[in-house]
Design a protein around this motif. Structure first.
Motif, PDB file in Angstrom:
ATOM      1  N   ALA A   1       0.776   2.168   8.856  1.00 34.66           N
ATOM      2  CA  ALA A   1       1.100   3.222   7.900  1.00 34.66           C
ATOM      3  C   ALA A   1       2.357   3.981   8.285  1.00 34.66           C
ATOM      4  CB  ALA A   1      -0.068   4.181   7.773  1.00 34.66           C
TER       5      ALA A   1
ATOM      6  N   GLY B   1      -3.187   3.502   4.209  1.00 35.00           N
ATOM      7  CA  GLY B   1      -2.241   4.610   4.089  1.00 35.00           C
ATOM      8  C   GLY B   1      -1.776   4.901   2.675  1.00 35.00           C
TER       9      GLY B   1
ATOM     10  N   ALA C   1      -3.934  11.533   6.474  1.00 34.92           N
ATOM     11  CA  ALA C   1      -3.079  10.474   7.017  1.00 34.92           C
ATOM     12  C   ALA C   1      -3.549  10.075   8.416  1.00 34.92           C
ATOM     13  CB  ALA C   1      -1.638  10.952   7.070  1.00 34.92           C
TER      14      ALA C   1
ATOM     15  N   GLN D   1       0.816  -1.212   0.000  1.00 36.84           N
ATOM     16  CA  GLN D   1       0.000   0.000   0.000  1.00 36.84           C
ATOM     17  C   GLN D   1       0.852   1.265   0.000  1.00 36.84           C
ATOM     18  OE1 GLN D   1      -0.524  -2.176   2.987  1.00 36.84           O
ATOM     19  NE2 GLN D   1      -1.492  -3.584   1.550  1.00 36.84           N
ATOM     20  N   SER D   2       1.905   1.264  -0.808  1.00 35.68           N
ATOM     21  CA  SER D   2       2.842   2.386  -0.782  1.00 35.68           C
ATOM     22  C   SER D   2       2.693   3.300  -1.987  1.00 35.68           C
ATOM     23  CB  SER D   2       4.280   1.862  -0.714  1.00 35.68           C
ATOM     24  OG  SER D   2       4.580   1.114  -1.876  1.00 35.68           O
TER      25      SER D   2
ATOM     26  N   ARG E   1       3.920   5.390   3.148  1.00 42.81           N
ATOM     27  CA  ARG E   1       2.491   5.269   3.460  1.00 42.81           C
ATOM     28  C   ARG E   1       2.062   6.389   4.396  1.00 42.81           C
ATOM     29  NH1 ARG E   1       3.100  -0.752   4.401  1.00 42.81           N
ATOM     30  NH2 ARG E   1       3.930  -0.017   6.355  1.00 42.81           N
ATOM     31  N   GLY E   2       0.779   6.716   4.316  1.00 42.58           N
ATOM     32  CA  GLY E   2       0.181   7.651   5.266  1.00 42.58           C
ATOM     33  C   GLY E   2       0.941   8.964   5.336  1.00 42.58           C
TER      34      GLY E   2
ATOM     35  N   ALA F   1      -4.837   6.271   8.516  1.00 43.45           N
ATOM     36  CA  ALA F   1      -3.738   5.322   8.629  1.00 43.45           C
ATOM     37  C   ALA F   1      -3.728   4.573   9.963  1.00 43.45           C
ATOM     38  CB  ALA F   1      -2.433   6.070   8.454  1.00 43.45           C
TER      39      ALA F   1
END
Ligand SMILES: [Cu+2]
Length: 355
Positions: free
Chosen positions: A342, A311, A334, A197-198, A203-204, A338
């Motif tokens: 995250a 995130g 975020a 999830q990047s 992330r986030g 997240a």
């Protein structure tokens, strides 16, 4: 054929002795030369980070956006400054050679510039190697389709024969090949959707470090002024499917992301605000920042809900005409979205496949 005559092991020998053509047909000599440095960057938590840069000091992930015009031939000399011990630690098999490389999508190159171990076209620690890319133009006589479009480049050697560890560490960047008459953006960003999830390996909160005053554009600060033409080079890496979505803006699903009203096919081109993105796919988004919707913090995220909830979400900040950040710049996206994961670095694939 060359390959059958050489037999096993001959391919690497051929590369070493320069038996492959150095340049694709049509590229008589490079029109332009650049230097590209592969370096180790500060760790993200415990995670090793590598980046490409036009100087060692400016290396980043994603790496610098490469721009070419169709017809242009570009020579890129890669300097491998990544410490040997770092490359050894990323290696998944002790018999795999140590090095980094430059492999590109979309444009033309010979085996000499393939960026693989099998063709011998990689750069050992401390070494240099020149890669040649040719943005072949259209040719109706030969059937050549041309190379204009949104592409990317990446390592194909770090850790194993597909550069999986190099990609996971940050050795990738965007490439755009333009055709005469294409829209010229005021500002371009590379947005890479990847594993865990990047966005750009973050992330986030970590995806967005824009300052409220005088934000500086970069991989973690997507910022524009009202009315600027913004180009996003969107790339998928890793193993997952994603759905790229940008709030408040839409674009044409064409090669350039733009379609002019006067063109006969204009009505047959979908206008979209979301596009599916699989591993290694890439496309361009062209928007006029804030057009009809005004300045603001426009969310940019994966629309697979469990990805965005984890995130995979950042912001395109559209400033007013004076360059001021509109109110509400509080990174709520975020904080609200997240979970704990995250904040953690996006880790090496091999070690954490089932995050
Ligand atoms: Cu996703």
């Amino acid at each position: 054929m060359l390959v059958t005559v050489l037999g096993a092991g001959g391919l690497a020998a051929a590369a070493r002795t320069g038996m492959f053509a150095e340049r694709p047909d049509g590229c008589v000599k490079p029109d332009r030369s650049i230097q590209l440095y592969a370096v180790e960057l500060p760790k993200d938590g415990t995670q090793v980070r590598l980046g490409y840069g036009l100087t060692p000091e400016t290396a980043s992930y994603p790496g610098p956006l490469m721009e070419m015009m169709e017809g242009e031939c570009l020579a890129i000399t890669v300097h491998n400054l990544v410490p040997e011990a770092t490359l050894a630690a990323l290696r998944t098999n002790p018999s795999h050679p140590l090095g980094v490389s430059l492999h590109v999508h979309g444009v033309k190159y010979t085996q000499d510039s393939d960026g693989t171990v099998q063709s011998g076209s990689y750069v050992p620690p401390g070494g240099t190697r020149t890669y040649t890319w040719y943005a072949q133009p259209r040719n109706t006589k030969t059937g050549a389709q041309g190379t204009a479009g949104y592409w990317w480049y990446h390592d194909h050697v770090v850790g194993g024969p597909h550069g999986t560890q190099g990609l996971a560490a940050g050795l990738f960047g965007g490439l755009v090949v333009r055709r005469p008459g294409d829209p010229k953006p005021d500002r371009s960003y590379t947005v890479v959707f990847g594993n865990q999830q990047s966005i750009n390996l973050r992330r986030g909160e970590a995806t967005d470090t824009c300052a409220e005053v005088n934000p500086q554009p970069g991989p973690t600060c997507l910022v524009a002024r009202m009315g600027e033409r913004i180009e996003l080079v969107v790339v998928g890496i890793g193993n997952d499917m994603h759905t790229f979505h940008l709030h408040g803006h839409s674009w044409a699903d064409t090669r350039t992301g733009v379609v002019s009203n006067g063109q006969p096919f204009a009505d047959s081109v979908p206008i979209i605000d979301t596009k599916v993105l699989g591993p290694a796919q890439s496309f361009g988004v062209n928007v006029v920042a804030g057009e009809s919707v005004g300045p603001g913090h426009w969310m940019l995220h994966c629309h697979m809900q469990f990805h965005s909830d984890a995130g995979m979400s950042t912001m395109l900040h559209v400033l007013d005409e004076n360059g001021n950040m509109p109110p509400g710049m509080d990174h709520l996206h975020a904080a609200a979205a997240a979970p704990a994961a995250a904040a953690a670095p996006v880790t090496d694939d091999a070690a954490h496949q089932h995050n």
